[in-house]
Design an enzyme around this catalytic site. Structure first.
Site, short mmCIF file in Angstrom:
data_model
loop_
_atom_site.label_atom_id
_atom_site.label_comp_id
_atom_site.label_asym_id
_atom_site.label_seq_id
_atom_site.Cartn_x
_atom_site.Cartn_y
_atom_site.Cartn_z
N GLU A 145 7.23 -6.42 11.47
CA GLU A 145 8.38 -6.87 10.66
C GLU A 145 9.61 -5.99 10.87
O GLU A 145 10.71 -6.50 11.10
CB GLU A 145 8.01 -6.86 9.17
CG GLU A 145 9.18 -7.22 8.29
CD GLU A 145 8.86 -7.30 6.81
OE1 GLU A 145 7.77 -6.88 6.38
OE2 GLU A 145 9.73 -7.79 6.07
N ASP A 199 2.64 -6.36 9.16
CA ASP A 199 3.56 -6.22 8.02
C ASP A 199 3.18 -4.89 7.37
O ASP A 199 2.14 -4.78 6.71
CB ASP A 199 3.37 -7.39 7.04
CG ASP A 199 4.47 -7.42 6.00
OD1 ASP A 199 5.11 -6.37 5.76
OD2 ASP A 199 4.69 -8.50 5.42
N ILE A 236 4.42 -3.09 4.90
CA ILE A 236 4.30 -3.21 3.44
C ILE A 236 4.60 -4.67 3.11
O ILE A 236 5.74 -5.12 3.24
CB ILE A 236 5.29 -2.29 2.68
CG1 ILE A 236 5.02 -0.82 2.99
CG2 ILE A 236 5.20 -2.56 1.18
CD1 ILE A 236 5.86 0.16 2.17
N ASP A 237 3.59 -5.41 2.71
CA ASP A 237 3.83 -6.76 2.24
C ASP A 237 3.91 -6.66 0.72
O ASP A 237 2.93 -6.33 0.05
CB ASP A 237 2.71 -7.71 2.68
CG ASP A 237 3.11 -9.15 2.43
OD1 ASP A 237 4.27 -9.51 2.73
OD2 ASP A 237 2.29 -9.91 1.89
N THR A 263 7.33 -5.45 -0.50
CA THR A 263 8.25 -4.30 -0.59
C THR A 263 8.96 -4.27 -1.95
O THR A 263 9.15 -3.19 -2.53
CB THR A 263 9.29 -4.35 0.56
OG1 THR A 263 8.56 -4.24 1.78
CG2 THR A 263 10.28 -3.21 0.48
N ASP A 272 3.64 -11.95 7.54
CA ASP A 272 3.15 -12.09 6.16
C ASP A 272 1.78 -12.75 6.11
O ASP A 272 1.00 -12.50 5.19
CB ASP A 272 4.11 -12.97 5.34
CG ASP A 272 5.48 -12.35 5.13
OD1 ASP A 272 5.55 -11.18 4.73
OD2 ASP A 272 6.50 -13.05 5.38
O1 I4D Z 1 9.20 -8.64 2.80
P1 I4D Z 1 7.76 -8.42 2.42
O2 I4D Z 1 6.97 -7.88 3.56
O3 I4D Z 1 7.60 -7.69 1.16
O4 I4D Z 1 7.09 -9.86 2.23
C1 I4D Z 1 7.45 -11.05 1.57
C2 I4D Z 1 6.30 -11.67 0.78
O5 I4D Z 1 5.09 -11.52 1.35
C3 I4D Z 1 6.62 -13.11 0.48
O6 I4D Z 1 5.54 -13.85 0.01
C4 I4D Z 1 7.78 -13.13 -0.46
O7 I4D Z 1 8.12 -14.36 -0.92
C5 I4D Z 1 8.98 -12.37 0.05
O8 I4D Z 1 9.64 -13.16 0.98
C6 I4D Z 1 8.66 -11.04 0.68
O9 I4D Z 1 9.76 -10.64 1.39
MG MG Z 2 5.73 -9.44 4.06
MG MG Z 3 6.95 -6.21 4.68
#
Ligand code: I4D
Ligand code: MG
Ligand code: MG
Length: 280
Positions: free
Chosen positions: A70, A90, A92-93, A95, A220
């Site tokens: 990412e 990813d 940190i999913d 953030t 993601d």
């Molecule tokens: O940007 P990160 O890696 O935290 O990931 C996303 C989330 O996983 C989405 O479901 C969510 O809807 C957001 O779009 C979020 O950005």
């Molecule tokens: Mg993400």
């Molecule tokens: Mg992320």
């Protein structure tokens, strides 16, 4: 025959755990927040540090592999899924959750060969839950086998979704119309953990029947998609038909009946694909 991808998967699990330690440690400190595409698309130094750790360590062990991350894509690298062994990361999913210490934050690592996810690792770092799946070998959480819910009645279902990190008025309009349609079916409830990866692990665990979102990226959902299918679930595009990892749209459900019922209620729209040519 030797299992050639197992050492890559073992490495992914080990480095995800190490990344999780960094994330937990960073929660004790002040977090410097930066923005990417818009004011609510957040990134921190920890996202970047964790991605570097995962990519560097994997490159040392597997120098011929490719990487889609990412934060590397945000820095201008391309996002093309080839047939080569590819790590889809990813760091940190969730953030936004991380920034606010909202307790659902995941490290997500998918690994594809011939554009098919071969293994997926999602480490929910604050819950200390390690979700893993290997193609054809099942899905697990901390070593325990996962199984999706058996519910086939949408009126008895919980559905997960997210609002994403774009506030484009036309897109928001579609998102809210879909949400209203699904809530008013009615379903038992709509939930969202704030991370696509954890939402998908909730489907795999049988806690929610389905998750859908338009606006996600390949990093993601790559790992989570295999975790859902190996737990017995199904993946679909929001208009029905096959899910396309680069299309930025997904429905992940416990079964086809639930997935198709949700598809009927989604007011779909199209976004620029992850593999669209870079604009100069
Ligand atoms: O940007 P990160 O890696 O935290 O990931 C996303 C989330 O996983 C989405 O479901 C969510 O809807 C957001 O779009 C979020 O950005
Ligand atoms: Mg993400
Ligand atoms: Mg992320």
């Amino acid at each position: 025959m030797a299992d050639v991808w197992q050492s890559a998967m073992d490495h992914a699990v080990a480095v995800a755990r190490k990344a999780g330690e960094i994330v937990r440690g960073a929660l004790k400190d002040e977090r410097t927040v930066m923005t990417k595409s818009c004011a609510v698309d957040l990134v921190t130094q920890t996202d970047q540090k964790v991605e570097q750790l995962i990519i560097q360590s994997a490159k040392e062990k597997f120098p011929t592999h490719r990487f889609i991350g990412e934060e590397s894509v945000a820095a201008g690298e391309s996002c093309i899924l080839s047939d080569d062994p590819t790590w889809i990361i990813d760091p940190i999913d969730g953030t936004t959750n991380f920034v606010h210490a909202f307790p659902f934050v995941a490290v997500s690592i998918g690994f594809s060969i011939n554009k098919q996810v071969e293994f997926g690792v999602v480490y929910s770092c604050l819950e200390d839950k390690m979700f893993t799946a290997r193609r054809g070998k099942g899905a697990f959480c901390n070593g325990e086998a996962l199984q999706v819910s058996e519910q086939a009645d949408i009126h008895q279902a919980i559905v997960a979704t997210e609002f994403g990190s774009s506030r484009d008025p036309a897109a928001m309009d579609h998102i809210f119309r879909s949400l209203r349609n699904i809530l008013c079916l009615p379903v038992h409830g709509v939930r969202g953990a704030g991370t696509a990866a954890i939402n998908m692990c909730l489907v795999a665990s049988g806690c929610v029947e389905a998750y859908y979102e338009i606006g996600i990226h390949v990093w993601d959902v790559a790992a989570g998609s295999l975790i859902v299918s190996e737990a017995g679930g199904v993946l679909m595009d929001v208009e029905g038909g096959d899910m396309d990892l680069m299309s930025r749209r997904i429905v992940a459900a416990n079964n086809t009946t639930i997935a198709e019922r949700i598809v009927k209620e989604i007011v779909s729209f199209t976004l620029q694909r992850d593999d669209a040519p870079l604009q100069s």
